[in-house]
Design a protein around this motif. Structure first.
Motif, PDB file in Angstrom:
ATOM      1  N   HIS A   1       0.871  -1.178   0.000  1.00 39.58           N
ATOM      2  CA  HIS A   1       0.000   0.000   0.000  1.00 39.58           C
ATOM      3  C   HIS A   1       0.905   1.224   0.000  1.00 39.58           C
ATOM      4  O   HIS A   1       1.883   1.274   0.739  1.00 39.58           O
ATOM      5  CB  HIS A   1      -0.884   0.007   1.247  1.00 39.58           C
ATOM      6  N   TRP A   2       0.597   2.171  -0.857  1.00 39.74           N
ATOM      7  CA  TRP A   2       1.353   3.417  -0.854  1.00 39.74           C
ATOM      8  C   TRP A   2       0.397   4.582  -0.893  1.00 39.74           C
ATOM      9  O   TRP A   2      -0.704   4.499  -1.436  1.00 39.74           O
ATOM     10  CB  TRP A   2       2.345   3.523  -1.996  1.00 39.74           C
TER      11      TRP A   2
ATOM     12  N   LEU B   1       4.567   7.310   1.241  1.00 41.40           N
ATOM     13  CA  LEU B   1       4.637   6.323   2.306  1.00 41.40           C
ATOM     14  C   LEU B   1       4.393   4.953   1.670  1.00 41.40           C
ATOM     15  O   LEU B   1       3.382   4.755   0.991  1.00 41.40           O
ATOM     16  CB  LEU B   1       3.600   6.597   3.382  1.00 41.40           C
TER      17      LEU B   1
ATOM     18  N   LYS C   1       4.027   0.907   2.508  1.00 45.23           N
ATOM     19  CA  LYS C   1       3.810  -0.104   3.548  1.00 45.23           C
ATOM     20  C   LYS C   1       3.461  -1.410   2.870  1.00 45.23           C
ATOM     21  O   LYS C   1       2.818  -1.414   1.818  1.00 45.23           O
ATOM     22  CB  LYS C   1       2.639   0.273   4.456  1.00 45.23           C
TER      23      LYS C   1
ATOM     24  N   GLU D   1       3.691  -6.145   3.186  1.00 46.24           N
ATOM     25  CA  GLU D   1       3.987  -7.390   3.877  1.00 46.24           C
ATOM     26  C   GLU D   1       4.548  -8.394   2.879  1.00 46.24           C
ATOM     27  O   GLU D   1       4.078  -8.472   1.745  1.00 46.24           O
ATOM     28  CB  GLU D   1       2.712  -7.940   4.512  1.00 46.24           C
TER      29      GLU D   1
ATOM     30  N   THR E   1       6.847  -7.479   7.774  1.00 41.89           N
ATOM     31  CA  THR E   1       6.278  -6.232   7.257  1.00 41.89           C
ATOM     32  C   THR E   1       7.381  -5.234   6.945  1.00 41.89           C
ATOM     33  O   THR E   1       8.493  -5.338   7.459  1.00 41.89           O
ATOM     34  CB  THR E   1       5.292  -5.607   8.264  1.00 41.89           C
TER      35      THR E   1
ATOM     36  N   SER F   1       7.882  -0.790   5.980  1.00 38.72           N
ATOM     37  CA  SER F   1       7.278   0.524   5.940  1.00 38.72           C
ATOM     38  C   SER F   1       8.377   1.580   5.856  1.00 38.72           C
ATOM     39  O   SER F   1       9.381   1.470   6.566  1.00 38.72           O
ATOM     40  CB  SER F   1       6.447   0.759   7.198  1.00 38.72           C
ATOM     41  N   SER F   2       8.184   2.542   4.991  1.00 39.06           N
ATOM     42  CA  SER F   2       9.142   3.646   4.896  1.00 39.06           C
ATOM     43  C   SER F   2       8.503   4.802   4.153  1.00 39.06           C
ATOM     44  O   SER F   2       7.521   4.650   3.447  1.00 39.06           O
ATOM     45  CB  SER F   2      10.419   3.215   4.194  1.00 39.06           C
ATOM     46  N   SER F   3       9.107   5.939   4.331  1.00 38.65           N
ATOM     47  CA  SER F   3       8.688   7.136   3.620  1.00 38.65           C
ATOM     48  C   SER F   3       9.831   7.553   2.713  1.00 38.65           C
ATOM     49  O   SER F   3      10.949   7.745   3.178  1.00 38.65           O
ATOM     50  CB  SER F   3       8.364   8.243   4.633  1.00 38.65           C
TER      51      SER F   3
END
Length: 130
Positions: free
Chosen positions: A100-101, A110, A112, A114, A120, A122-124
């Protein structure tokens, strides 16, 4: 007789050690953190100097002033792939279960998701401004 007992003891310890090494290798899960960091390095690299054009539910659209081309990042099966506007693709991250972005600004996304093993990420990411 003592030599035989010591020999059997050493052989037993060797079999026991081999059993536990094989057991630990077959039960360990692959760690995808390095793959994810390489993915980020690719999309944030100076090789492309990507500028963010648009972010929607399925795709991130980029423009590269270095190559003077448009690109899109999307999920296909279990792979995130970077595609040119007309043809070709580069798999940049595999074993992705879901992603998901969302746009955080005109130059920030952003990301995210899995992996297949449940890990999982996640990063920006910040890109050059258009």
């Amino acid at each position: 007789m003592i030599d035989s007992i010591i020999g059997l003891l050493i052989c037993g310890m060797g079999v026991w050690l081999i059993y536990f090494v094989v057991q630990s290798l077959t039960n360990s899960q692959y760690d995808y953190r390095l793959d994810y960091q390489l993915f980020l390095q690719t999309i944030e690299s100076d090789e492309f100097k990507f500028q963010l054009e648009k972010v929607d539910a399925e795709t991130i659209h980029f423009y590269s002033p270095k190559t003077n081309k448009k690109y899109r990042l999307s999920k296909y099966n279990d792979t995130l792939r970077l595609q040119g506007a007309t043809k070709g693709h580069l798999p940049v991250l595999e074993h992705v279960k879901k992603v998901h972005w969302e746009s955080q600004s005109k130059s920030q996304v952003l990301i995210k998701g899995e992996f297949d093993n449940g890990e999982t990420f996640s990063s920006s990411s910040i890109f050059d401004k258009t």
